[in-house]
Enzyme design. Sequence first.
Site, PDB file in Angstrom:
ATOM      1  N   MET A  46      36.804  39.540  47.316  1.00 50.51           N
ATOM      2  CA  MET A  46      38.215  39.208  47.135  1.00 50.51           C
ATOM      3  C   MET A  46      38.583  39.557  45.692  1.00 50.51           C
ATOM      4  O   MET A  46      38.045  38.964  44.763  1.00 50.51           O
ATOM      5  CB  MET A  46      38.458  37.719  47.392  1.00 50.51           C
ATOM      6  CG  MET A  46      37.987  37.210  48.736  1.00 50.51           C
ATOM      7  SD  MET A  46      39.020  37.695  50.102  1.00 50.51           S
ATOM      8  CE  MET A  46      40.491  36.772  49.778  1.00 50.51           C
ATOM      9  N   ASP A  47      39.482  40.499  45.512  1.00 52.51           N
ATOM     10  CA  ASP A  47      39.843  40.928  44.166  1.00 52.51           C
ATOM     11  C   ASP A  47      41.275  41.450  44.177  1.00 52.51           C
ATOM     12  O   ASP A  47      41.725  42.009  45.169  1.00 52.51           O
ATOM     13  CB  ASP A  47      38.887  42.027  43.690  1.00 52.51           C
ATOM     14  CG  ASP A  47      39.068  42.365  42.226  1.00 52.51           C
ATOM     15  OD1 ASP A  47      39.460  41.476  41.451  1.00 52.51           O
ATOM     16  OD2 ASP A  47      38.825  43.521  41.853  1.00 52.51           O
ATOM     17  N   GLY A  48      41.968  41.252  43.080  1.00 51.50           N
ATOM     18  CA  GLY A  48      43.274  41.853  42.913  1.00 51.50           C
ATOM     19  C   GLY A  48      44.457  41.024  43.359  1.00 51.50           C
ATOM     20  O   GLY A  48      45.577  41.532  43.420  1.00 51.50           O
ATOM     21  N   ARG A  51      47.017  40.914  40.515  1.00 54.21           N
ATOM     22  CA  ARG A  51      47.662  42.223  40.360  1.00 54.21           C
ATOM     23  C   ARG A  51      48.665  42.445  41.495  1.00 54.21           C
ATOM     24  O   ARG A  51      49.767  42.949  41.272  1.00 54.21           O
ATOM     25  CB  ARG A  51      46.622  43.340  40.358  1.00 54.21           C
ATOM     26  CG  ARG A  51      45.855  43.453  39.066  1.00 54.21           C
ATOM     27  CD  ARG A  51      44.974  44.698  39.032  1.00 54.21           C
ATOM     28  NE  ARG A  51      43.982  44.709  40.104  1.00 54.21           N
ATOM     29  CZ  ARG A  51      42.806  44.091  40.049  1.00 54.21           C
ATOM     30  NH1 ARG A  51      42.474  43.407  38.964  1.00 54.21           N
ATOM     31  NH2 ARG A  51      41.966  44.160  41.051  1.00 54.21           N
TER      32      ARG A  51
END
Length: 123
Positions: A46-48, A51
């Site tokens: 899980m990333d971003g 952003r």
Amino acid sequence: MEKVKIYGEREERGKGESARNGGDVGEQLPPGLQRELLPRHVAVIMDGNSRWARMKGQPTWAGHEAGYRSLQEMVKLSCRWGIQVLTVYAFSFENWLRPKVEVDFLMMLIEGCLKENIKYFLR
């Protein structure tokens, strides 16, 4: 037994397997997916989320909530499609450096996801 190659390993899947171990669970898969070729273990990073929220002009917490909803859907689909193991990397060491209020919010989301999806995890 039919042999299926997944991530460089060979796994065996027999006919008549139950939904619990990856057999037919009665749900139509999206076009192009074949049940016998689906992996038994899926890992997700899980990333971003922050952003994503910034790009949409939304606050950081909105990105985390969107990630949470995506995670819930992954858990449910994994269960329905017979994926036995879902590994989720949802909180990195760097996340501890975020403001305390954001860390607390993320911990609340993770805890909520675990509690709300326990029935799927137990299956």
